[in-house]
Design a protein around this motif. Structure first.
Motif, PDB file in Angstrom:
ATOM      1  N   LEU A 159       0.811  -1.217   0.000  1.00 54.04           N
ATOM      2  CA  LEU A 159       0.000   0.000   0.000  1.00 54.04           C
ATOM      3  C   LEU A 159       0.849   1.275   0.000  1.00 54.04           C
ATOM      4  CD1 LEU A 159      -3.011  -0.979   2.286  1.00 54.04           C
ATOM      5  CD2 LEU A 159      -2.889  -0.863  -0.204  1.00 54.04           C
ATOM      6  N   PRO A 160       1.934   1.345   0.790  1.00 60.36           N
ATOM      7  CA  PRO A 160       2.809   2.519   0.671  1.00 60.36           C
ATOM      8  C   PRO A 160       3.373   2.693  -0.734  1.00 60.36           C
ATOM      9  CG  PRO A 160       3.269   1.371   2.712  1.00 60.36           C
ATOM     10  CD  PRO A 160       2.335   0.488   1.932  1.00 60.36           C
ATOM     11  N   PHE A 161       3.728   1.590  -1.391  1.00 63.71           N
ATOM     12  CA  PHE A 161       4.258   1.671  -2.750  1.00 63.71           C
ATOM     13  C   PHE A 161       3.198   2.213  -3.705  1.00 63.71           C
ATOM     14  CE2 PHE A 161       4.796  -0.220  -6.963  1.00 63.71           C
ATOM     15  CZ  PHE A 161       6.074   0.221  -7.289  1.00 63.71           C
ATOM     16  N   VAL A 162       1.975   1.721  -3.593  1.00 62.84           N
ATOM     17  CA  VAL A 162       0.900   2.180  -4.481  1.00 62.84           C
ATOM     18  C   VAL A 162       0.634   3.665  -4.282  1.00 62.84           C
ATOM     19  CG1 VAL A 162      -1.563   1.970  -4.996  1.00 62.84           C
ATOM     20  CG2 VAL A 162      -0.181  -0.088  -4.659  1.00 62.84           C
ATOM     21  N   ALA A 163       0.551   4.096  -3.027  1.00 63.90           N
ATOM     22  CA  ALA A 163       0.313   5.513  -2.742  1.00 63.90           C
ATOM     23  C   ALA A 163       1.442   6.375  -3.292  1.00 63.90           C
ATOM     24  CB  ALA A 163       0.174   5.729  -1.238  1.00 63.90           C
ATOM     25  N   ALA A 164       2.677   5.938  -3.100  1.00 55.98           N
ATOM     26  CA  ALA A 164       3.829   6.696  -3.597  1.00 55.98           C
ATOM     27  C   ALA A 164       3.864   6.715  -5.113  1.00 55.98           C
ATOM     28  CB  ALA A 164       5.123   6.099  -3.039  1.00 55.98           C
ATOM     29  N   LEU A 165       3.481   5.601  -5.733  1.00 55.69           N
ATOM     30  CA  LEU A 165       3.499   5.533  -7.197  1.00 55.69           C
ATOM     31  C   LEU A 165       2.521   6.536  -7.800  1.00 55.69           C
ATOM     32  CD1 LEU A 165       4.851   3.858  -9.461  1.00 55.69           C
ATOM     33  CD2 LEU A 165       2.828   2.376  -9.417  1.00 55.69           C
ATOM     34  N   VAL A 166       1.346   6.636  -7.212  1.00 55.23           N
ATOM     35  CA  VAL A 166       0.340   7.596  -7.705  1.00 55.23           C
ATOM     36  C   VAL A 166       0.852   9.024  -7.548  1.00 55.23           C
ATOM     37  CG1 VAL A 166      -1.969   8.533  -7.314  1.00 55.23           C
ATOM     38  CG2 VAL A 166      -1.600   6.055  -7.272  1.00 55.23           C
ATOM     39  N   LEU A 167       1.361   9.352  -6.365  1.00 48.48           N
ATOM     40  CA  LEU A 167       1.822  10.721  -6.122  1.00 48.48           C
ATOM     41  C   LEU A 167       3.061  11.045  -6.956  1.00 48.48           C
ATOM     42  CD1 LEU A 167       1.280  13.281  -4.564  1.00 48.48           C
ATOM     43  CD2 LEU A 167       2.688  12.408  -2.699  1.00 48.48           C
ATOM     44  N   ALA A 168       3.961  10.084  -7.091  1.00 45.20           N
ATOM     45  CA  ALA A 168       5.157  10.313  -7.903  1.00 45.20           C
ATOM     46  C   ALA A 168       4.785  10.538  -9.359  1.00 45.20           C
ATOM     47  CB  ALA A 168       6.106   9.120  -7.785  1.00 45.20           C
ATOM     48  N   GLY A 169       3.761   9.824  -9.837  1.00 45.85           N
ATOM     49  CA  GLY A 169       3.296  10.046 -11.204  1.00 45.85           C
ATOM     50  C   GLY A 169       2.763  11.454 -11.406  1.00 45.85           C
ATOM     51  N   LEU A 170       2.079  11.983 -10.381  1.00 46.38           N
ATOM     52  CA  LEU A 170       1.530  13.336 -10.470  1.00 46.38           C
ATOM     53  C   LEU A 170       2.619  14.404 -10.371  1.00 46.38           C
ATOM     54  CD1 LEU A 170      -1.624  12.890  -8.199  1.00 46.38           C
ATOM     55  CD2 LEU A 170      -1.568  13.010 -10.696  1.00 46.38           C
ATOM     56  N   LEU A 171       3.676  14.115  -9.597  1.00 46.43           N
ATOM     57  CA  LEU A 171       4.716  15.118  -9.320  1.00 46.43           C
ATOM     58  C   LEU A 171       6.006  14.882 -10.102  1.00 46.43           C
ATOM     59  CD1 LEU A 171       4.367  15.341  -5.417  1.00 46.43           C
ATOM     60  CD2 LEU A 171       3.376  16.875  -7.126  1.00 46.43           C
ATOM     61  N   ARG A 172       6.012  13.938 -11.038  1.00 43.32           N
ATOM     62  CA  ARG A 172       7.271  13.525 -11.663  1.00 43.32           C
ATOM     63  C   ARG A 172       7.963  14.640 -12.435  1.00 43.32           C
ATOM     64  NH1 ARG A 172       6.934  12.006 -17.110  1.00 43.32           N
ATOM     65  NH2 ARG A 172       4.832  12.113 -18.010  1.00 43.32           N
ATOM     66  N   ARG A 173       7.243  15.656 -12.834  1.00 42.25           N
ATOM     67  CA  ARG A 173       7.859  16.762 -13.571  1.00 42.25           C
ATOM     68  C   ARG A 173       8.119  17.964 -12.677  1.00 42.25           C
ATOM     69  NH1 ARG A 173       4.593  16.682 -19.416  1.00 42.25           N
ATOM     70  NH2 ARG A 173       5.209  14.555 -19.990  1.00 42.25           N
ATOM     71  N   THR A 174       8.078  17.746 -11.398  1.00 42.05           N
ATOM     72  CA  THR A 174       8.341  18.835 -10.451  1.00 42.05           C
ATOM     73  C   THR A 174       9.539  18.477  -9.576  1.00 42.05           C
ATOM     74  OG1 THR A 174       7.028  18.042  -8.567  1.00 42.05           O
ATOM     75  CG2 THR A 174       5.841  19.141 -10.356  1.00 42.05           C
ATOM     76  N   ARG A 175      10.052  19.458  -8.866  1.00 45.71           N
ATOM     77  CA  ARG A 175      11.165  19.230  -7.941  1.00 45.71           C
ATOM     78  C   ARG A 175      10.698  18.653  -6.605  1.00 45.71           C
ATOM     79  NH1 ARG A 175      13.545  24.629  -6.917  1.00 45.71           N
ATOM     80  NH2 ARG A 175      15.330  23.513  -6.047  1.00 45.71           N
ATOM     81  N   HIS A 176       9.391  18.425  -6.488  1.00 50.39           N
ATOM     82  CA  HIS A 176       8.842  17.933  -5.229  1.00 50.39           C
ATOM     83  C   HIS A 176       8.422  16.468  -5.312  1.00 50.39           C
ATOM     84  CE1 HIS A 176       9.012  22.059  -3.992  1.00 50.39           C
ATOM     85  NE2 HIS A 176       8.087  22.435  -4.850  1.00 50.39           N
ATOM     86  N   VAL A 177       8.960  15.741  -6.274  1.00 50.58           N
ATOM     87  CA  VAL A 177       8.587  14.333  -6.428  1.00 50.58           C
ATOM     88  C   VAL A 177       8.967  13.518  -5.198  1.00 50.58           C
ATOM     89  CG1 VAL A 177      10.761  13.669  -7.544  1.00 50.58           C
ATOM     90  CG2 VAL A 177       8.672  12.394  -8.050  1.00 50.58           C
ATOM     91  N   GLY A 178       9.933  13.988  -4.429  1.00 51.30           N
ATOM     92  CA  GLY A 178      10.336  13.292  -3.214  1.00 51.30           C
ATOM     93  C   GLY A 178       9.236  13.212  -2.174  1.00 51.30           C
ATOM     94  N   LEU A 179       8.183  14.015  -2.313  1.00 52.14           N
ATOM     95  CA  LEU A 179       7.057  13.928  -1.379  1.00 52.14           C
ATOM     96  C   LEU A 179       6.391  12.558  -1.436  1.00 52.14           C
ATOM     97  CD1 LEU A 179       5.334  17.427  -1.702  1.00 52.14           C
ATOM     98  CD2 LEU A 179       6.498  16.482   0.294  1.00 52.14           C
ATOM     99  N   ALA A 180       6.563  11.854  -2.557  1.00 51.72           N
ATOM    100  CA  ALA A 180       5.985  10.517  -2.675  1.00 51.72           C
ATOM    101  C   ALA A 180       6.601   9.567  -1.646  1.00 51.72           C
ATOM    102  CB  ALA A 180       6.198   9.981  -4.093  1.00 51.72           C
ATOM    103  N   ILE A 181       7.872   9.775  -1.327  1.00 54.08           N
ATOM    104  CA  ILE A 181       8.533   8.941  -0.306  1.00 54.08           C
ATOM    105  C   ILE A 181       7.904   9.197   1.052  1.00 54.08           C
ATOM    106  CG2 ILE A 181      10.728   8.419   0.805  1.00 54.08           C
ATOM    107  CD1 ILE A 181      12.136   9.309  -1.755  1.00 54.08           C
ATOM    108  N   ALA A 182       7.660  10.467   1.352  1.00 52.90           N
ATOM    109  CA  ALA A 182       7.003  10.810   2.619  1.00 52.90           C
ATOM    110  C   ALA A 182       5.595  10.241   2.669  1.00 52.90           C
ATOM    111  CB  ALA A 182       6.973  12.327   2.797  1.00 52.90           C
ATOM    112  N   ALA A 183       4.897  10.237   1.533  1.00 48.02           N
ATOM    113  CA  ALA A 183       3.543   9.690   1.496  1.00 48.02           C
ATOM    114  C   ALA A 183       3.543   8.206   1.829  1.00 48.02           C
ATOM    115  CB  ALA A 183       2.931   9.918   0.113  1.00 48.02           C
TER     116      ALA A 183
END
Length: 274
Positions: free
Chosen positions: A15-39
């Motif tokens: 579940l953490p991987f799925v949540a991070a994958l979704v958020l990383a997909g949304l933020l992949r073109r930004t400098r804040h993609v690391g927020l997916a790790i926190a998610a």
């Protein structure tokens, strides 16, 4: 369904991987993609221990420190494109205070010189994570691979140190970093450079390792190879290789110090059992 959600592998990994994958997909073109790790980290916290902070145990302080690192990383990225000496000093000071805060109750139970030595050693270990993390952050692929290996290694060490809860948090951080890395691999291009990409993973992994030593049965010297993971990732060849090749090569090289730490902990655990 409830039985599935109570499965430790699902709570800490899937579940953490799925949540991070979704958020990383949304933020992949930004400098804040690391927020997916926190998610990913926070999803695991919610599933395994909840968000009740009435009594601030060392593990709950770790959770707050990890979340604070993610928020601080976002603020730093907004303030500056590249780190300058005031930012470096602020990170060093914040991490030193976080280490002492998380370990506060444990250190207070020790006497004078012993407490002082333990405090200095713990802070030194935490701060040793930052130079390599900053170096590897110049390349988001390397930074993600380093965060993946470091987080999983910290989780493995915590498990060998008889701390299943800390192991789950380390695995969740690794799942988040793996999701960020996978998004870059599937997209065929690195995310924009963000010098705090792995900050949450670096801080979280450092504190997980320290708590595994101070509250578990992990010998302190098993942590010594972990700060080398980011440096190993930074030395991985880049060139014009596809992103997926660079990711695998970097992770493989970063695994060398990680496996050394795990092998040492495994040997010590085997020796203790004998």
């Amino acid at each position: 369904m409830e039985e599935l959600l109570n499965n430790p592998a699902v709570q800490a990994g899937v579940l953490p991987f799925v949540a991070a994958l979704v958020l990383a997909g949304l933020l992949r073109r930004t400098r804040h993609v690391g927020l997916a790790i926190a998610a990913a980290f926070l999803v695991a916290v919610g599933l395994t221990m909840g968000f009740g902070f009435e009594s601030l145990t060392s593990v709950k302080k770790l959770v707050l420190a990890g979340a604070g690192a993610a928020v601080g990383g976002v603020l730093l990225e907004v303030i500056a494109n590249k780190p300058r000496w005031p930012h470096r000093l602020a990170l060093l000071a914040a991490l030193a205070l976080a280490v002492l805060w998380v370990l506060q109750r444990i250190l207070m139970q020790r006497e004078g010189a012993e407490a002082a030595i333990a405090s200095v050693a713990a802070v030194a270990y935490g701060l040793a994570m930052l130079p390599g993390a900053e170096r590897v952050s110049r390349d988001p692929v390397r930074a993600s691979a380093a965060a993946l290996v470091l987080a999983l290694a910290s989780g493995a060490l915590a498990l060998l140190g008889a701390s299943a809860q800390l192991a789950q948090l380390g695995i969740a951080l690794g799942a988040g970093a793996g999701a960020v890395l996978l998004v870059q691999m599937l997209g065929g291009a690195p995310s924009p450079v963000g010098w705090t990409l792995g900050l949450c993973a670096q801080v979280g992994a450092a504190l997980i390792g320290l708590l595994a030593v101070f509250t578990g049965s992990l010998p302190w010297f098993c942590l010594l190879p972990l700060p080398l993971i980011a440096w190993a990732a930074a030395w991985a060849p880049a060139g014009s290789r596809p992103v997926w090749q660079r990711a695998f090569i970097t992770a493989f090289i970063a695994l060398i110090p990680a496996l050394a730490a795990i092998a040492l902990a495994w040997r010590m655990a085997g020796g203790s059992a004998a």
